[in-house]
Design a protein around this motif. Sequence first.
Motif, PDB file in Angstrom:
ATOM      1  N   ASP A 167       0.789   1.518  -0.477  1.00 21.10           N
ATOM      2  CA  ASP A 167       0.567   2.365   0.699  1.00 21.10           C
ATOM      3  C   ASP A 167      -0.378   1.628   1.658  1.00 21.10           C
ATOM      4  OD1 ASP A 167      -2.046   2.707  -0.140  1.00 21.10           O
ATOM      5  OD2 ASP A 167      -1.721   4.734  -0.924  1.00 21.10           O
ATOM      6  N   ASN A 168      -0.695   2.275   2.784  1.00 24.28           N
ATOM      7  CA  ASN A 168      -1.485   1.570   3.798  1.00 24.28           C
ATOM      8  C   ASN A 168      -2.893   1.209   3.337  1.00 24.28           C
ATOM      9  OD1 ASN A 168       0.660   1.569   5.491  1.00 24.28           O
ATOM     10  ND2 ASN A 168       0.003   3.354   6.680  1.00 24.28           N
ATOM     11  N   ASP A 169      -3.346   1.881   2.269  1.00 22.56           N
ATOM     12  CA  ASP A 169      -4.665   1.539   1.732  1.00 22.56           C
ATOM     13  C   ASP A 169      -4.580   0.527   0.607  1.00 22.56           C
ATOM     14  OD1 ASP A 169      -5.894   3.383   3.457  1.00 22.56           O
ATOM     15  OD2 ASP A 169      -5.353   5.025   2.083  1.00 22.56           O
ATOM     16  N   GLY A 170      -3.369   0.088   0.341  1.00 19.90           N
ATOM     17  CA  GLY A 170      -3.215  -0.938  -0.687  1.00 19.90           C
ATOM     18  C   GLY A 170      -3.018  -0.380  -2.081  1.00 19.90           C
ATOM     19  N   ASN A 171      -2.875   0.933  -2.211  1.00 20.19           N
ATOM     20  CA  ASN A 171      -2.639   1.492  -3.547  1.00 20.19           C
ATOM     21  C   ASN A 171      -1.224   1.193  -4.000  1.00 20.19           C
ATOM     22  OD1 ASN A 171      -5.225   2.890  -3.717  1.00 20.19           O
ATOM     23  ND2 ASN A 171      -4.368   4.213  -2.108  1.00 20.19           N
ATOM     24  N   LEU A 172      -1.116   0.759  -5.231  1.00 22.10           N
ATOM     25  CA  LEU A 172       0.182   0.422  -5.800  1.00 22.10           C
ATOM     26  C   LEU A 172       1.012   1.682  -5.984  1.00 22.10           C
ATOM     27  CD1 LEU A 172       1.618  -2.080  -6.822  1.00 22.10           C
ATOM     28  CD2 LEU A 172       0.681  -1.598  -9.092  1.00 22.10           C
ATOM     29  N   LEU A 173       2.267   1.654  -5.543  1.00 14.93           N
ATOM     30  CA  LEU A 173       3.135   2.819  -5.659  1.00 14.93           C
ATOM     31  C   LEU A 173       4.172   2.571  -6.747  1.00 14.93           C
ATOM     32  CD1 LEU A 173       3.697   3.275  -1.820  1.00 14.93           C
ATOM     33  CD2 LEU A 173       2.077   4.535  -3.257  1.00 14.93           C
ATOM     34  N   ASP A 174       4.337   3.563  -7.622  1.00  9.08           N
ATOM     35  CA  ASP A 174       5.292   3.405  -8.719  1.00  9.08           C
ATOM     36  C   ASP A 174       6.570   4.178  -8.442  1.00  9.08           C
ATOM     37  OD1 ASP A 174       3.825   1.783 -10.366  1.00  9.08           O
ATOM     38  OD2 ASP A 174       2.695   3.479 -11.207  1.00  9.08           O
ATOM     39  N   GLY A 175       7.619   3.812  -9.150  1.00  3.56           N
ATOM     40  CA  GLY A 175       8.835   4.614  -9.154  1.00  3.56           C
ATOM     41  C   GLY A 175       9.619   4.530  -7.857  1.00  3.56           C
ATOM     42  N   ALA A 176      10.455   5.550  -7.635  1.00  6.72           N
ATOM     43  CA  ALA A 176      11.295   5.600  -6.445  1.00  6.72           C
ATOM     44  C   ALA A 176      10.433   6.058  -5.280  1.00  6.72           C
ATOM     45  CB  ALA A 176      12.459   6.554  -6.664  1.00  6.72           C
ATOM     46  N   VAL A 177      10.179   5.163  -4.339  1.00  4.14           N
ATOM     47  CA  VAL A 177       9.162   5.427  -3.329  1.00  4.14           C
ATOM     48  C   VAL A 177       9.324   4.430  -2.179  1.00  4.14           C
ATOM     49  CG1 VAL A 177       7.486   3.813  -4.356  1.00  4.14           C
ATOM     50  CG2 VAL A 177       6.642   5.837  -3.164  1.00  4.14           C
ATOM     51  N   ALA A 178       8.750   4.758  -1.011  1.00  4.35           N
ATOM     52  CA  ALA A 178       8.771   3.812   0.108  1.00  4.35           C
ATOM     53  C   ALA A 178       7.357   3.306   0.351  1.00  4.35           C
ATOM     54  CB  ALA A 178       9.302   4.486   1.362  1.00  4.35           C
ATOM     55  N   GLY A 179       7.238   2.066   0.822  1.00  5.39           N
ATOM     56  CA  GLY A 179       5.908   1.517   1.087  1.00  5.39           C
ATOM     57  C   GLY A 179       5.988   0.166   1.761  1.00  5.39           C
ATOM     58  N   ASN A 180       4.853  -0.516   1.779  1.00  5.12           N
ATOM     59  CA  ASN A 180       4.796  -1.852   2.367  1.00  5.12           C
ATOM     60  C   ASN A 180       5.164  -2.866   1.292  1.00  5.12           C
ATOM     61  OD1 ASN A 180       3.662  -0.897   4.921  1.00  5.12           O
ATOM     62  ND2 ASN A 180       1.867  -0.404   3.667  1.00  5.12           N
ATOM     63  N   LEU A 181       6.050  -3.770   1.643  1.00  3.78           N
ATOM     64  CA  LEU A 181       6.565  -4.709   0.638  1.00  3.78           C
ATOM     65  C   LEU A 181       5.640  -5.911   0.476  1.00  3.78           C
ATOM     66  CD1 LEU A 181       8.860  -5.608  -1.284  1.00  3.78           C
ATOM     67  CD2 LEU A 181       9.956  -6.673   0.700  1.00  3.78           C
ATOM     68  N   CYS A 182       5.141  -6.073  -0.758  1.00  7.67           N
ATOM     69  CA  CYS A 182       4.272  -7.216  -1.096  1.00  7.67           C
ATOM     70  C   CYS A 182       4.892  -7.986  -2.249  1.00  7.67           C
ATOM     71  CB  CYS A 182       2.903  -6.723  -1.551  1.00  7.67           C
ATOM     72  SG  CYS A 182       1.975  -5.911  -0.260  1.00  7.67           S
ATOM     73  N   LEU A 183       4.409  -9.191  -2.449  1.00 10.04           N
ATOM     74  CA  LEU A 183       4.830  -9.979  -3.602  1.00 10.04           C
ATOM     75  C   LEU A 183       3.578 -10.312  -4.392  1.00 10.04           C
ATOM     76  CD1 LEU A 183       7.268 -12.031  -1.447  1.00 10.04           C
ATOM     77  CD2 LEU A 183       7.912 -10.298  -3.131  1.00 10.04           C
ATOM     78  N   ALA A 184       3.617  -9.965  -5.673  1.00  9.91           N
ATOM     79  CA  ALA A 184       2.393  -9.985  -6.463  1.00  9.91           C
ATOM     80  C   ALA A 184       2.032 -11.362  -6.995  1.00  9.91           C
ATOM     81  CB  ALA A 184       2.520  -8.993  -7.617  1.00  9.91           C
ATOM     82  N   ARG A 185       2.984 -12.282  -6.943  1.00 10.22           N
ATOM     83  CA  ARG A 185       2.658 -13.634  -7.421  1.00 10.22           C
ATOM     84  C   ARG A 185       3.369 -14.671  -6.564  1.00 10.22           C
ATOM     85  NH1 ARG A 185       4.812 -14.405 -13.328  1.00 10.22           N
ATOM     86  NH2 ARG A 185       4.321 -12.231 -13.759  1.00 10.22           N
ATOM     87  N   SER A 186       2.862 -15.882  -6.657  1.00 18.62           N
ATOM     88  CA  SER A 186       3.447 -16.987  -5.898  1.00 18.62           C
ATOM     89  C   SER A 186       4.770 -17.416  -6.528  1.00 18.62           C
ATOM     90  CB  SER A 186       2.456 -18.143  -5.898  1.00 18.62           C
ATOM     91  OG  SER A 186       3.048 -19.305  -5.386  1.00 18.62           O
ATOM     92  N   TRP A 187       5.647 -17.998  -5.731  1.00 16.19           N
ATOM     93  CA  TRP A 187       6.926 -18.532  -6.207  1.00 16.19           C
ATOM     94  C   TRP A 187       7.039 -19.942  -5.639  1.00 16.19           C
ATOM     95  CZ3 TRP A 187       5.773 -15.087  -2.565  1.00 16.19           C
ATOM     96  CH2 TRP A 187       6.187 -15.362  -1.266  1.00 16.19           C
ATOM     97  N   PRO A 188       7.848 -20.807  -6.245  1.00 21.05           N
ATOM     98  CA  PRO A 188       7.789 -22.229  -5.879  1.00 21.05           C
ATOM     99  C   PRO A 188       8.041 -22.544  -4.401  1.00 21.05           C
ATOM    100  CG  PRO A 188       8.938 -21.965  -7.963  1.00 21.05           C
ATOM    101  CD  PRO A 188       8.695 -20.576  -7.446  1.00 21.05           C
ATOM    102  N   SER A 189       8.985 -21.843  -3.743  1.00 17.88           N
ATOM    103  CA  SER A 189       9.331 -22.213  -2.363  1.00 17.88           C
ATOM    104  C   SER A 189       8.485 -21.472  -1.327  1.00 17.88           C
ATOM    105  CB  SER A 189      10.811 -21.954  -2.107  1.00 17.88           C
ATOM    106  OG  SER A 189      11.070 -20.559  -2.158  1.00 17.88           O
TER     107      SER A 189
END
Length: 646
Positions: free
Chosen positions: A448-470
């Motif tokens: 959510d806008n405060d950075g709280n992790l949202l679980d389950g079927a939900v809408a929010g801001n899309l983040c990636l929790a870890r780095s990937w090679p490219s």
Amino acid sequence: MSNAKIYPVPAETAKNANITREQYQEMYRRSLDDADNFWAEQADERLHWFKKWDTVNGSDLNKGVIKWFEGGKINAAYNCLDRHLEKRGSQTAIIWEKDDPKADAEHITYRDLHERVSRFANALKARGVKKGDRVCIYLPMIPEAAVAMLACARIGAVHSVVFGGFSPQALQDRVLDSDCHVVVTADESVRGGRNFPLKANADQALQKCPDVNTVFVVKRTGGKVDWQEGRDVWYHEAVKDASADCPAEETDAEDPLFILYTSGSTGKPKGVMHTTGGYLLGASMTHEYVFDYKDGEVYWCTADVGWVTGHTYIVYGPLANGAITLMFEGVPTFPDAGRFWDVVDKHDVAIFYTAPTAIRALMGQGNDFVTRSSRKSLRLLGTVGEPINPEAWEWYNNVVGDKRCPIVDTWWQTETGSILITPLPGATDLKPGSATLPFFGVEPQLVDNDGNLLDGAVAGNLCLARSWPSMMRTVYGDHQRFIETYLSTYKGKYFTGDGARRDEDGYYWITGRVDDVLNVSGHRMGTAEIESALVLHAAVAEAAVVGFPHDVKGQGIYAYVTLMSGKEPTDELKKELNDLIRKEIGAIAKPDFIQWAPGLPKTRSGKIMRRILRKVACNELDSLGDTSTLADPSVVDDLIEDRANR
Ligand code: WTA
């Protein structure tokens, strides 16, 4: 969304797929739980290394450090060319389909491409280009674009491709920002039967780039060009005189491969920087798995090499895999709206990858343009660049694909380097409009806008929790901006700038940008960039730009312009503003609407309330929301009235 239509994996696709459903699940789990071993195996199997890496993943999102395969020695051009020579030297690498439908296509073999790249690499060296130097490539969709990119890679130089549709001003900004001393361009580009003066644009751009000492000019049309003795060099002469022997530089996995400028919500476009090993791994792996690529198939991505899609899915991904990649110089509607499908038949294209905006535009021209072709070679379709509306998806599926070709809706960004959320054709049931599930090693999170992790079927801001090679490594010349833009909004995560919804099956539905970035026909543009261009005009006091839904382009550009007192709003002035934007950025940034605004809605602290401007632009006047915090609420009534009279 819960009752979205589901298209199961066709039995035939499942049977022959490079990745089955079981493999996807197993590999995905391993890519998160046993990540280092997973990536080490992939890097080892897929790429040629002069020397293996010391550390697989040295990234730390909290510190803004992204490193993969550090200590490894590798060369991207070697991986795309040399290592294929023995097995497929005489196989086609690039099919070049020219703008003119009657012209013969050019088939360039791997051996031929290797030679062309080596020669141009030597030509670059002869003009003083060394490892780490930046080279600007401002070319149309001609094979020399791929050759120039790979020639840079071969000697460890860093390419910065600038889309041929960008204006001289935009080119100048990019040449200066990355301090390029060499530019590669062409006399003219050819699109839709018309010629465009690329060299003349470059000449204009370079007037204020005193450090550019060499301009290679590809002769595409033979059109007349001005010539600056000493600086300008004909490409064909330079390569004729150059040796075809140029050993590939042993670059470090973390040496930069390219810079590509992209728009953000603030300031000037950023130079997104990618490095060599991780990028190439992502490009090669996704190209094979997402497009389920099989040896010998003709694969066609319709993007321009000026965008990241062209980098990863016309050049690096397919060539790293020894594929046959089709490069198309023209436009989808020349000589008529059936061109894509004519080209599919002409070259027996098996895999076709394009943007939703093209699909919508062609859909509007009627089915006959499609059905007059056979398309029997087609096996798989793909989309990229913006959300695809289910209606366009169904048309693509039913009419183009004759209901037999799975569609991969691939979500990714210039910054991500390669596809991150996507179906795999043999593993993922499809839902029209959903990019579906994460690729290997990708851990999406919604907050959510405060950075709280949202679980389950939900809408929010899309983040990636870890780095990937490219993943991108930095913003060229401004690492702090990299950290602030991507890694600071939600600490410890990469923030994409996109909103998304996750359904009960864990599928992702990208809903579009949540920042001030527009996506117009799949092209990214910052509202701030367009506003800065508008206020350069002496008559303009202030400007605010927002997006609105557009049937074909996905998003259109809506500009509110406040004039200096005493200036008259005329059609002539509108034209001047359009010309100004064309000059500063390029025709792609031209507003669909300019509305004269006597005032803009601002908070008492002077901040423009874009939410309200968006609502007015979209004509959603019932849902303007709270206007009580405005310094002068009557401004909004004026805007609404003016819009009605527009
Ligand atoms: C959007 C293009 C929905 C998104 C590769 C992203 C998409 C931006 C999709 C990146 C998709 C890209 N569905 N939206 N399949 N693919 N986008 O950097 O908003 O030109 O942030 O990279 O395009 O655009 P870029």
